[in-house]
Design a protein around this motif. Structure first.
Motif, short mmCIF file in Angstrom:
data_model
loop_
_atom_site.label_atom_id
_atom_site.label_comp_id
_atom_site.label_asym_id
_atom_site.label_seq_id
_atom_site.Cartn_x
_atom_site.Cartn_y
_atom_site.Cartn_z
N TYR A 125 27.40 49.10 -1.00
CA TYR A 125 25.64 48.99 -1.07
C TYR A 125 25.34 48.93 -0.35
N ASN A 126 24.66 47.27 0.65
CA ASN A 126 24.07 47.73 1.76
C ASN A 126 24.62 48.61 2.93
N ALA A 127 25.08 48.86 3.39
CA ALA A 127 26.04 49.94 4.02
C ALA A 127 25.08 51.91 3.05
N LEU A 128 25.63 51.84 2.41
CA LEU A 128 25.02 52.99 1.62
C LEU A 128 23.37 52.94 1.32
N PRO A 201 30.25 53.24 3.91
CA PRO A 201 30.57 52.47 2.35
C PRO A 201 31.75 52.96 1.54
N MET A 202 32.39 50.97 1.08
CA MET A 202 33.87 51.05 1.06
C MET A 202 33.11 50.37 -0.41
N THR A 222 28.39 60.12 6.57
CA THR A 222 28.52 58.73 5.98
C THR A 222 30.24 59.09 5.22
N LEU A 223 31.13 58.05 5.84
CA LEU A 223 32.42 58.24 4.91
C LEU A 223 32.41 57.14 3.94
N PRO A 249 24.47 66.64 5.11
CA PRO A 249 26.23 68.00 5.46
C PRO A 249 27.63 67.42 5.63
N ASP A 250 27.52 66.35 7.07
CA ASP A 250 28.70 65.43 7.50
C ASP A 250 29.07 64.59 6.26
N ARG A 251 29.34 64.54 5.24
CA ARG A 251 29.88 63.78 4.51
C ARG A 251 31.22 64.00 4.14
N ALA A 252 32.75 62.63 4.02
CA ALA A 252 34.11 62.57 3.26
C ALA A 252 34.04 61.56 2.60
#
Length: 312
Positions: A125-128, A201-202, A222-223, A249-252
């Motif tokens: 959550y923090n990373a998000l 975020p994991m 964001t991964l 736009p750069d998300r995975a």
């Protein structure tokens, strides 16, 4: 390192730092406390997290040319509460302290202008939050209002976990402060910094707090890592929803098929997450163009127990 945030009632923020070091003579372990820093390739990009997640990932990342700063004392909390604001702001405060004044003994080691954020579960959550996502009060309060009638029904534990905060919402708003909560579009201001250039975020949570509009505000690479059998941070309600509504736009997203929430403590999936973190941050923070291959759709397709994006 210990700091005090005078703007938040002298809140104490302790930080543990892992960094590339010169192996002390005769030392045969992996992590040497207070060893001399290795200046040969300095400065090194900075990755931010909680110290709890840092303990799991930082030694590996430091060996690949990163400095990891973990805020100590951050941990999971039940139910959602003021930590939703306090923990991301602790991490941002740590970034500001590290960037504004070289840490004693680590002068010239840290490139705080090229920073990333990573976390798992509560720290996911923090990373998000540090990705540029914005709290959407209207969406969150509406979700909680209709939570008892959702289909399929949401377990009462999760209704309480997510929505106890809704009954104390005004107090939560006051705690967050006007600088964060005031806007013209109804969304809160993002809890981030332009120096944070990529986030990972994991097994994250936060979907109900940000909603579609808030997640659409995410504006940096964001991964997302998700576990398809995750029942704690529900895979579909959290990781999949978050990924599908990210504005970046750069998300995975890489899904660990058949794994549950505690996979981070299993050596094989943990090693894979370390691999993906090294490749993702190596590409975005170190400029290693060749690393893109190692967190790509083609790479993931080699493994039956991984899926690119949301697993069917």
């Amino acid at each position: 390192y210990s700091f005090v945030d005078a703007n938040r009632n002298d809140r104490k923020v302790d930080v543990i730092v892992w960094y590339p070091a010169i192996r002390p003579e005769g030392f045969t372990g992996t992590v040497a406390r207070n060893a001399a820093p290795d200046l040969s390739a300095a400065p090194y990009p900075l990755i931010l997290s909680s110290a709890k997640v840092g303990n799991l990932f930082a030694p590996h990342l430091a060996s690949h040319g990163f400095v990891v700063a973990g805020v100590d004392g951050l941990d999971y909390y039940i139910p959602w509460d003021q930590n939703l604001v306090d923990q991301p702001l602790d991490i941002l405060f740590a970034l500001n302290q590290i960037a504004s004044d070289p840490l004693e003994g680590l002068e010239g080691i840290i490139d705080a202008d090229h920073a990333g954020a990573m976390g798992y579960s509560f720290d996911g959550y923090n990373a998000l939050a540090l990705s540029g996502a914005r709290v959407d009060p209207e969406f969150y309060l509406a979700q909680c209002a209709q939570a008892p009638s959702l289909e399929p029904a949401l377990d009462s534990f999760w209704t309480s976990y997510y929505c106890t905060l809704s009954s104390d919402w005004e107090q939560f708003v006051a705690h967050a402060g006007e600088a964060l909560t005031t806007s013209e579009d109804g969304l809160w201001q993002p809890m981030t910094d332009e120096r944070i250039r990529a986030v990972m975020p994991m097994a994250p949570e936060g979907a109900w707090l940000f909603g579609e509009r808030g997640l659409a505000a995410v504006n940096r690479p964001t991964l997302i890592i998700g576990a398809t059998e995750d029942k704690d941070c529900d895979y579909h309600r959290e990781a999949a929803y978050i990924y599908e509504h990210l504005g970046a736009p750069d998300r995975a997203m890489i899904s660990f098929v058949g794994q549950g929430h505690m996979m981070v403590f299993d050596s094989d999936p943990a090693a894979r997450m370390k691999h993906f973190a090294t490749a993702f941050f190596g590409y975005h923070l170190q400029g290693r163009a060749g690393y893109a291959e190692y967190f790509s759709e083609d790479f993931v397709a080699q493994y039956d127990d991984l899926a690119w994006g949301v697993a069917p």
